[in-house]
Design an enzyme around this catalytic site. Structure first.
Site, PDB file in Angstrom:
ATOM      1  N   HIS A   1       9.662  -0.344 -10.531  1.00  0.00           N
ATOM      2  CA  HIS A   1      10.677  -0.015  -9.531  1.00  0.00           C
ATOM      3  C   HIS A   1      11.760  -1.097  -9.542  1.00  0.00           C
ATOM      4  CE1 HIS A   1       7.447  -2.247  -7.302  1.00  0.00           C
ATOM      5  NE2 HIS A   1       8.471  -3.054  -7.192  1.00  0.00           N
TER       6      HIS A   1
HETATM    7  C1  T46 Z   1       7.797  -6.127  -6.458  1.00  0.00           C
HETATM    8  C2  T46 Z   1       6.584  -6.383  -7.265  1.00  0.00           C
HETATM    9  C3  T46 Z   1       6.650  -7.645  -8.057  1.00  0.00           C
HETATM   10  C4  T46 Z   1       3.567  -3.251   2.009  1.00  0.00           C
HETATM   11  O1  T46 Z   1       3.178  -2.524   2.944  1.00  0.00           O
HETATM   12  N1  T46 Z   1       4.149  -4.449   2.283  1.00  0.00           N
HETATM   13  C5  T46 Z   1       4.599  -5.282   1.294  1.00  0.00           C
HETATM   14  O2  T46 Z   1       5.130  -6.383   1.578  1.00  0.00           O
HETATM   15  C6  T46 Z   1       4.439  -4.860  -0.067  1.00  0.00           C
HETATM   16  C7  T46 Z   1       4.950  -5.748  -1.195  1.00  0.00           C
HETATM   17  C8  T46 Z   1       3.849  -3.673  -0.321  1.00  0.00           C
HETATM   18  N2  T46 Z   1       3.406  -2.883   0.700  1.00  0.00           N
HETATM   19  C9  T46 Z   1       2.732  -1.616   0.410  1.00  0.00           C
HETATM   20  C10 T46 Z   1       3.611  -0.568  -0.250  1.00  0.00           C
HETATM   21  C11 T46 Z   1       2.628   0.208  -1.100  1.00  0.00           C
HETATM   22  O3  T46 Z   1       2.040   1.229  -0.336  1.00  0.00           O
HETATM   23  O4  T46 Z   1       1.685  -1.895  -0.531  1.00  0.00           O
HETATM   24  C12 T46 Z   1       1.548  -0.813  -1.451  1.00  0.00           C
HETATM   25  C13 T46 Z   1       1.647  -1.336  -2.866  1.00  0.00           C
HETATM   26  O5  T46 Z   1       2.994  -1.747  -3.114  1.00  0.00           O
HETATM   27  P1  T46 Z   1       3.697  -1.561  -4.526  1.00  0.00           P
HETATM   28  O6  T46 Z   1       3.158  -0.359  -5.196  1.00  0.00           O
HETATM   29  O7  T46 Z   1       5.176  -1.632  -4.333  1.00  0.00           O
HETATM   30  O8  T46 Z   1       3.170  -2.861  -5.295  1.00  0.00           O
HETATM   31  P2  T46 Z   1       3.652  -3.459  -6.688  1.00  0.00           P
HETATM   32  O9  T46 Z   1       2.685  -4.522  -7.028  1.00  0.00           O
HETATM   33  O10 T46 Z   1       3.887  -2.384  -7.682  1.00  0.00           O
HETATM   34  O11 T46 Z   1       5.105  -4.103  -6.373  1.00  0.00           O
HETATM   35  C14 T46 Z   1       5.185  -5.289  -5.615  1.00  0.00           C
HETATM   36  C15 T46 Z   1       6.346  -5.207  -4.627  1.00  0.00           C
HETATM   37  O12 T46 Z   1       6.226  -4.004  -3.858  1.00  0.00           O
HETATM   38  C16 T46 Z   1       7.690  -5.225  -5.291  1.00  0.00           C
HETATM   39  O13 T46 Z   1       8.669  -5.535  -4.324  1.00  0.00           O
HETATM   40  O14 T46 Z   1       8.891  -6.519  -6.836  1.00  0.00           O
HETATM   41  O15 T46 Z   1       5.383  -6.395  -6.485  1.00  0.00           O
END
Ligand code: T46
Length: 135
Positions: A51
């Site tokens: 993303h």
């Molecule tokens: C990024 C990369 C490096 C939250 O509720 N609060 C938070 O602060 C974060 C980061 C995530 N979430 C929830 C949103 C999703 O339902 O946790 C779940 C997993 O998040 P996501 O799929 O976005 O995780 P990654 O590891 O793919 O991405 C993360 C960050 O979201 C993003 O900003 O740059 O790490």
């Protein structure tokens, strides 16, 4: 060629008992950290990210282990291997990112410039390239 992101050195104090690194707005990062999160226990051969952010700035640190951050700005791609808690990768907005090749036991610490806001994410690559083209 200019780089898509900047590696910043994290000030680290070393004494006979161990090491201490710290991050604050100023010389190390250009934003006030308003959120901290961490990624750990990544399953073998699994990736994170996939993303981009419209506004968010972040500093990504490999607290333990190592992993690769693959970036794409809509035109060019670049990869960074993070492998030390004494440096971080400063990510400005508008970069598609994927985190890959996590070694076992890796911990990815992220300092973010804003609270979590799903509306700041672009999670579709076609949408991202269209967003870049319209900027
Ligand atoms: C990024 C990369 C490096 C939250 O509720 N609060 C938070 O602060 C974060 C980061 C995530 N979430 C929830 C949103 C999703 O339902 O946790 C779940 C997993 O998040 P996501 O799929 O976005 O995780 P990654 O590891 O793919 O991405 C993360 C960050 O979201 C993003 O900003 O740059 O790490």
């Amino acid at each position: 060629m200019s780089s898509l992101a900047k590696i910043v050195k994290i000030p680290t104090f070393v004494d006979p008992t161990g090491k201490l690194g710290f991050v604050q707005r100023g010389a190390t990062i250009p934003f006030e950290p308003r959120r901290v999160y961490y990624i750990f226990d990544v399953e073998p051969d699994c990736n994170r990210g996939g993303h981009a952010h419209k506004e968010l700035q972040q500093l990504v640190i490999a607290l333990c282990g190592n992993f690769t951050v693959k970036l794409f700005d809509g035109f060019v791609s670049e990869e960074f291997n993070l492998n030390s808690p004494t440096e971080g990768l400063l990510l400005e907005p508008g970069l598609w990112r994927e985190l890959t090749d996590f070694t076992e036991g890796s911990v990815c610490l992220v300092l973010a410039s804003a609270p979590y806001d799903e509306s700041d994410y672009i999670r579709d690559l076609n949408e991202f390239t269209a967003w870049v083209a319209n900027k």
